[in-house]
Enzyme design. Structure first.
Site, PDB file in Angstrom:
ATOM      1  N   TYR A   1       0.861  -1.253   0.154  1.00 30.42           N
ATOM      2  CA  TYR A   1      -0.175   0.077  -0.189  1.00 30.42           C
ATOM      3  C   TYR A   1       1.020   1.299  -0.090  1.00 30.42           C
ATOM      4  O   TYR A   1       1.799   1.277   0.804  1.00 30.42           O
ATOM      5  CB  TYR A   1      -0.802  -0.101   1.249  1.00 30.42           C
ATOM      6  CG  TYR A   1      -1.764   1.404   1.307  1.00 30.42           C
ATOM      7  CD1 TYR A   1      -2.795   1.631   0.434  1.00 30.42           C
ATOM      8  CD2 TYR A   1      -1.538   2.242   2.296  1.00 30.42           C
ATOM      9  CE1 TYR A   1      -3.721   2.513   0.630  1.00 30.42           C
ATOM     10  CE2 TYR A   1      -2.444   3.181   2.491  1.00 30.42           C
ATOM     11  CZ  TYR A   1      -3.422   3.346   1.481  1.00 30.42           C
ATOM     12  OH  TYR A   1      -4.325   4.639   1.749  1.00 30.42           O
TER      13      TYR A   1
ATOM     14  N   ASP B   1       9.381   2.769  -0.200  1.00 29.55           N
ATOM     15  CA  ASP B   1       8.376   3.583   0.700  1.00 29.55           C
ATOM     16  C   ASP B   1       8.626   2.990   2.128  1.00 29.55           C
ATOM     17  O   ASP B   1       7.967   1.870   2.350  1.00 29.55           O
ATOM     18  CB  ASP B   1       6.981   3.138  -0.156  1.00 29.55           C
ATOM     19  CG  ASP B   1       5.822   3.802   0.732  1.00 29.55           C
ATOM     20  OD1 ASP B   1       6.032   4.432   1.562  1.00 29.55           O
ATOM     21  OD2 ASP B   1       4.714   3.607   0.518  1.00 29.55           O
TER      22      ASP B   1
ATOM     23  N   LYS C   1       4.178   8.625   9.069  1.00 30.61           N
ATOM     24  CA  LYS C   1       4.099   8.143  10.451  1.00 30.61           C
ATOM     25  C   LYS C   1       5.015   8.629  11.369  1.00 30.61           C
ATOM     26  O   LYS C   1       5.004   9.689  11.633  1.00 30.61           O
ATOM     27  CB  LYS C   1       3.829   6.883  10.092  1.00 30.61           C
ATOM     28  CG  LYS C   1       2.659   6.189   9.203  1.00 30.61           C
ATOM     29  CD  LYS C   1       2.318   4.982   9.058  1.00 30.61           C
ATOM     30  CE  LYS C   1       0.967   4.957   8.434  1.00 30.61           C
ATOM     31  NZ  LYS C   1       1.092   4.072   7.129  1.00 30.61           N
TER      32      LYS C   1
HETATM   33  C1  LIG Z   1       0.540   4.581   5.787  1.00 23.84           C
HETATM   34  C2  LIG Z   1       1.300   4.281   4.497  1.00 23.84           C
HETATM   35  C3  LIG Z   1       1.013   5.262   3.232  1.00 23.84           C
HETATM   36  C4  LIG Z   1       0.024   6.374   3.361  1.00 23.84           C
HETATM   37  O1  LIG Z   1       0.404   7.275   4.205  1.00 23.84           O
HETATM   38  P1  LIG Z   1      -0.980   8.225   4.543  1.00 23.84           P
HETATM   39  O2  LIG Z   1      -0.356   9.286   5.784  1.00 23.84           O
HETATM   40  O3  LIG Z   1      -2.078   7.365   5.205  1.00 23.84           O
HETATM   41  O4  LIG Z   1      -1.327   9.019   3.534  1.00 23.84           O
HETATM   42  C5  LIG Z   1       1.893   5.092   2.209  1.00 23.84           C
HETATM   43  N1  LIG Z   1       2.602   4.047   2.340  1.00 23.84           N
HETATM   44  C6  LIG Z   1       2.918   3.208   3.283  1.00 23.84           C
HETATM   45  C7  LIG Z   1       3.825   1.755   3.383  1.00 23.84           C
HETATM   46  C8  LIG Z   1       2.002   3.426   4.393  1.00 23.84           C
HETATM   47  O5  LIG Z   1       2.259   2.405   5.429  1.00 23.84           O
END
Ligand SMILES: *Cc1c(COP(=O)(O)O)cnc(C)c1O
Length: 428
Positions: free
Chosen positions: A143, A237, A265
């Protein structure tokens, strides 16, 4: 015992689609109503019915020091008193950028945004602008936020070009996204055989959004080689794994160096912050230095920067916390495994630093197909049973759990005892 939350959820439902501002929070995959939160303190969450939970979700990752950490709280309050936003440069942005650049070998320059979604979306545009190519490779089960070109699922038959996974996403966009299988290099080679227009591969080097599924070192090395061979960029990511798996995320574990990195995060310490960074020559393509456009009214917001900075400084000052968090995560997963096996329930687990994951499955989970083969009904029962016993776990089988510095050995033991009870209940 969820009476007030039930009423609150009904009320929210009247005014907010599904009653929530992010779908997973609605508890659809585990049933029941989501507890409405009154406040958090340290390792605990308190809902409006007065229930107390040990919080293993931590706002889906950011709160590595738990709720209401005094230093982060103080930094936020002091900064807020000077004004909430200016839309002009502040020293805090440079200070946080400097910390990140010093920490990550792969990052010469970094830009701040407001979410992980925005960080990834911007990194992809930059990769496309830098390489002059259009296609991207992503992995099923990873994701990367909800931007259009990443909301894809496997298309039909042998083609690897993705199909939209949500109405509202034009096929014209997802046709540029090729889907490959996690931990399967052959599937990535197939993408390069199908397209000579690949700008980048984007991957969660420690996948945390299909449950916790780490990539093998060999696989990451293979991706690096393929990118170099085809003049494509490798994007890690690390929105979730950054400052979570280790201080530098997956990059503290693997030898492989990405071209671009996305963060989020933990980097905001609980405030909305995302970031993307990489090699200077690539970042120089970003406006106003270069032609690739990217902007944000609230980007680099001082209050958010202050929270991130306070949090990052604490992490850097206490690098051994990852040893402790990792040991607790391991103890917890060993406990869950023992509780499951006492009732002959198959369970596989994974741990990376402060991240943990478990699947009700008897097969090793290396990719999304494996994850989807797990027993999500049993997971839902387990989740409900644990919630009733004051243990707040992620409300989906495809999420990762987190340990924070406020979680004690006694809390881990309490959680394991609850797990034994719930496994017994499931077994009937
Ligand atoms: C949570 C997450 C996102 C998206 O971040 P948001 O702040 O919710 O937009 C993108 N990539 C990874 C790996 C994530 O865990």
């Amino acid at each position: 015992m969820f009476d007030k939350s039930e009423l609150a959820f009904k009320e929210a439902y009247r005014y907010i689609p599904g009653g929530v501002d992010s779908p997973v929070r609605a508890f659809n995959s585990v049933g029941g109503v989501p507890p409405f939160i009154e406040y958090g303190k340290g390792a605990y969450l308190y809902d409006i019915d007065g229930n107390r939970y040990i919080d293993y979700v931590q706002s889906w990752g950011p709160l590595i020091f738990g709720h209401c950490n005094s230093e982060i709280e103080e930094a936020v309050i002091e900064t807020a008193k000077k004004g909430l936003s200016f839309g002009a440069p502040t020293l805090l942005e440079t200070e946080l950028a400097k910390e990140i650049v010093n920490l990550f070998d792969s990052i010469d320059k970094v830009r701040f945004v407001n979410s992980g979604t925005e960080a990834v979306m911007s990194a992809l545009r930059l990769a496309r602008g830098f390489t002059g190519k259009n296609d991207i490779v992503k992995f099923a089960g990873c994701y990367h936020g909800h931007s259009d070109s990443l909301l894809v699922q496997a298309g039909s038959g042998a083609v690897t070009f993705g199909a939209p996974s949500s109405p509202g996403v034009p096929e014209d966009l997802t046709k540029h996204t090729l889907l490959a299988t996690y931990n399967d290099l052959e599937s990535v080679k197939k993408c390069f055989a199908q397209s000579d227009d690949i700008a980048c591969i984007i991957i969660e080097p420690i996948a945390g959004n299909m449950g916790l599924v780490p990539a093998t070192e060999q696989f990451l090395q293979g991706l690096r080689e393929l990118c170099d061979e085809h003049n494509a960029l490798l994007i890690f990511d690390e929105v979730m794994s950054g400052f979570r798996a280790t201080l530098t995320g997956a990059q503290g574990i693997t030898e492989v160096t990405p071209d671009l990195v996305t963060l989020g995060k933990v980097i905001g310490g609980g405030m909305p912050v995302g970031a993307f960074g990489g090699r200077a020559e690539i970042m120089a393509h970003l406006s106003p230095e270069g032609p690739v456009y990217q902007a944000g009214t609230l980007s680099g917001n001082p209050v958010a920067m202050a929270a991130g900075l306070a949090s990052l400084k604490k992490l850097k000052a206490n690098p051994t916390i990852y040893v402790d968090l990792g040991a607790k995560a391991k103890r917890l997963m060993e406990g869950f495994k023992a509780a499951a096996s006492a009732e002959d329930i198959p369970l596989v687990t994974a741990v990376r630093g402060s991240m943990f994951g478990f699947f009700f499955s008897d097969r090793e989970v290396r990719n999304f197909d494996d994850a989807q083969a797990s027993d999500t009904e049993t997971f839902a029962k387990f989740h409900q049973g644990m919630l009733k016993r004051g243990i707040y776990l992620a409300c989906s089988a495809y999420e990762t759990g987190f340990i924070n510095t406020e979680i004690t050995d006694a809390m881990i033991e309490e959680t394991i005892i609850a797990a034994y009870e719930v496994m017994r209940e499931i077994r009937g």
